[in-house]
Design a protein around this motif. Sequence first.
Motif, short mmCIF file in Angstrom:
data_model
loop_
_atom_site.label_atom_id
_atom_site.label_comp_id
_atom_site.label_asym_id
_atom_site.label_seq_id
_atom_site.Cartn_x
_atom_site.Cartn_y
_atom_site.Cartn_z
N TYR A 246 0.83 -1.21 0.00
CA TYR A 246 0.00 0.00 0.00
C TYR A 246 0.87 1.26 0.00
O TYR A 246 0.57 2.22 -0.71
CB TYR A 246 -0.91 -0.02 1.22
N VAL A 247 1.93 1.25 0.78
CA VAL A 247 2.84 2.40 0.81
C VAL A 247 3.47 2.62 -0.57
O VAL A 247 3.57 3.75 -1.05
CB VAL A 247 3.93 2.19 1.88
N VAL A 248 3.87 1.54 -1.22
CA VAL A 248 4.44 1.65 -2.57
C VAL A 248 3.40 2.24 -3.53
O VAL A 248 3.71 3.11 -4.35
CB VAL A 248 4.93 0.28 -3.07
N SER A 249 2.15 1.78 -3.43
CA SER A 249 1.11 2.29 -4.33
C SER A 249 0.84 3.77 -4.06
O SER A 249 0.54 4.53 -4.99
CB SER A 249 -0.17 1.46 -4.18
N LEU A 250 0.93 4.20 -2.80
CA LEU A 250 0.78 5.63 -2.50
C LEU A 250 1.86 6.45 -3.17
O LEU A 250 1.61 7.53 -3.73
CB LEU A 250 0.81 5.85 -0.99
N ARG A 251 3.10 5.95 -3.12
CA ARG A 251 4.21 6.68 -3.73
C ARG A 251 4.08 6.72 -5.25
O ARG A 251 4.35 7.75 -5.88
CB ARG A 251 5.53 6.05 -3.30
N VAL A 252 3.65 5.61 -5.83
CA VAL A 252 3.43 5.59 -7.29
C VAL A 252 2.29 6.54 -7.66
O VAL A 252 2.37 7.30 -8.64
CB VAL A 252 3.13 4.17 -7.78
N GLY A 253 1.21 6.50 -6.87
CA GLY A 253 0.08 7.40 -7.13
C GLY A 253 0.47 8.86 -7.01
O GLY A 253 0.04 9.69 -7.82
N LEU A 254 1.29 9.19 -6.03
CA LEU A 254 1.75 10.57 -5.88
C LEU A 254 2.58 11.00 -7.08
O LEU A 254 2.43 12.11 -7.60
CB LEU A 254 2.57 10.72 -4.60
N GLY A 255 3.45 10.10 -7.56
CA GLY A 255 4.24 10.42 -8.75
C GLY A 255 3.37 10.69 -9.95
O GLY A 255 3.61 11.64 -10.72
N LEU A 256 2.32 9.88 -10.13
CA LEU A 256 1.40 10.12 -11.24
C LEU A 256 0.60 11.40 -11.03
O LEU A 256 0.25 12.09 -11.99
CB LEU A 256 0.46 8.93 -11.40
N GLY A 257 0.32 11.72 -9.76
CA GLY A 257 -0.36 12.97 -9.49
C GLY A 257 0.45 14.18 -9.96
O GLY A 257 -0.11 15.13 -10.53
N TRP A 258 1.76 14.14 -9.74
CA TRP A 258 2.63 15.22 -10.22
C TRP A 258 2.69 15.25 -11.74
O TRP A 258 2.81 16.32 -12.33
CB TRP A 258 4.04 15.06 -9.64
N MET A 259 2.59 14.08 -12.38
CA MET A 259 2.57 14.07 -13.85
C MET A 259 1.24 14.61 -14.39
O MET A 259 1.22 15.39 -15.34
CB MET A 259 2.81 12.66 -14.37
N PHE A 260 0.16 14.20 -13.74
CA PHE A 260 -1.16 14.62 -14.23
C PHE A 260 -1.41 16.11 -13.98
O PHE A 260 -2.22 16.71 -14.69
CB PHE A 260 -2.24 13.78 -13.54
N VAL A 261 -0.74 16.69 -13.00
CA VAL A 261 -0.99 18.11 -12.74
C VAL A 261 -0.50 18.97 -13.90
O VAL A 261 -1.05 20.05 -14.16
CB VAL A 261 -0.33 18.56 -11.41
N VAL A 262 0.50 18.50 -14.62
CA VAL A 262 0.97 19.26 -15.79
C VAL A 262 -0.14 19.29 -16.84
O VAL A 262 -0.47 20.35 -17.39
CB VAL A 262 2.25 18.64 -16.37
N ALA A 263 -0.72 18.12 -17.14
CA ALA A 263 -1.84 18.08 -18.08
C ALA A 263 -3.01 18.90 -17.56
O ALA A 263 -3.70 19.59 -18.32
CB ALA A 263 -2.27 16.63 -18.32
N ALA A 264 -3.24 18.86 -16.24
CA ALA A 264 -4.36 19.61 -15.66
C ALA A 264 -4.15 21.11 -15.81
O ALA A 264 -5.10 21.85 -16.10
CB ALA A 264 -4.51 19.25 -14.18
N GLU A 265 -2.90 21.56 -15.65
CA GLU A 265 -2.63 23.00 -15.72
C GLU A 265 -2.50 23.48 -17.16
O GLU A 265 -2.33 24.68 -17.38
CB GLU A 265 -1.39 23.33 -14.90
N PHE A 266 -2.57 22.58 -18.11
CA PHE A 266 -2.69 22.99 -19.50
C PHE A 266 -4.13 23.43 -19.82
O PHE A 266 -4.38 24.01 -20.86
CB PHE A 266 -2.32 21.84 -20.45
#
Length: 266
Positions: free
Chosen positions: A184-204
Amino acid sequence: MSRAPSRLSRYARPLLGLALPLTLALGWELAVWLGWSNGRLVPPPSRVFATIVELARSGELTRHIAATLYRVGLGFVLGVVAGTLLGAIAGYWSLARRLLDPTIQALRAIPSIAWVPLFILWLGIFETSKIALIAVGVFFPVYLGVMGAILSVDRKIVEVGRIFRLSGPAMIRRILLPAVLPAYVVSLRVGLGLGWMFVVAAEFMGASEGLGYLLIDGQQLGKPAQIVAAIVIFAILGKLTDWLIEIATVPLLRWQDAFGRERGGA
């Protein structure tokens, strides 16, 4: 006598992780200084640092970082809650897994940019659509991590719990939860990394502030130093937030007698 070297090595290990980026930065700075490159398209670290300082002095940097952190933070929380609940249901209840998982796995294959026009149409161009897009990016790895962790729990451990006649909540608290936590901790870290990637698309999506906006503004105005500065800040914030999750979950995983923990303490 042995405590001092171990304490020194504990502080030296994080600094060791800076060796590679600092070496690359100094190497590129030297290459530009020696005239091997003009540094126009890939600016040297000194120029990038000067851009960051200029943005900080004007107050723009704080505003852009605050906007991005707010979006990532709220989207991360929403994605984690939804991913944890649905992942736990799908992992624990086979009927729910057969109903939910095929659809969720199909949705997981959709590129992040494909959600943008749909979210704009549904939620408008303001904050709600941006946060929803980030939450979608966080949701899938958390859901998959929780479901996969529950399904991979050793059957023998569960049988021991049944032999001791543990109730459902006791089985979850004393057997399933500790077994699921590392994944679960690993999935949280992976999810956070994707959150930082998706924020770029979101801020477009028509953003007027945020680090993604800085990227677009630097591209449109031909400011490569600003683009690289935004990328560097993304990397720093991403690493810091990942480190915060890692630190916050250490007390929950102290029971592990893992190979990595032994190597880290050597």
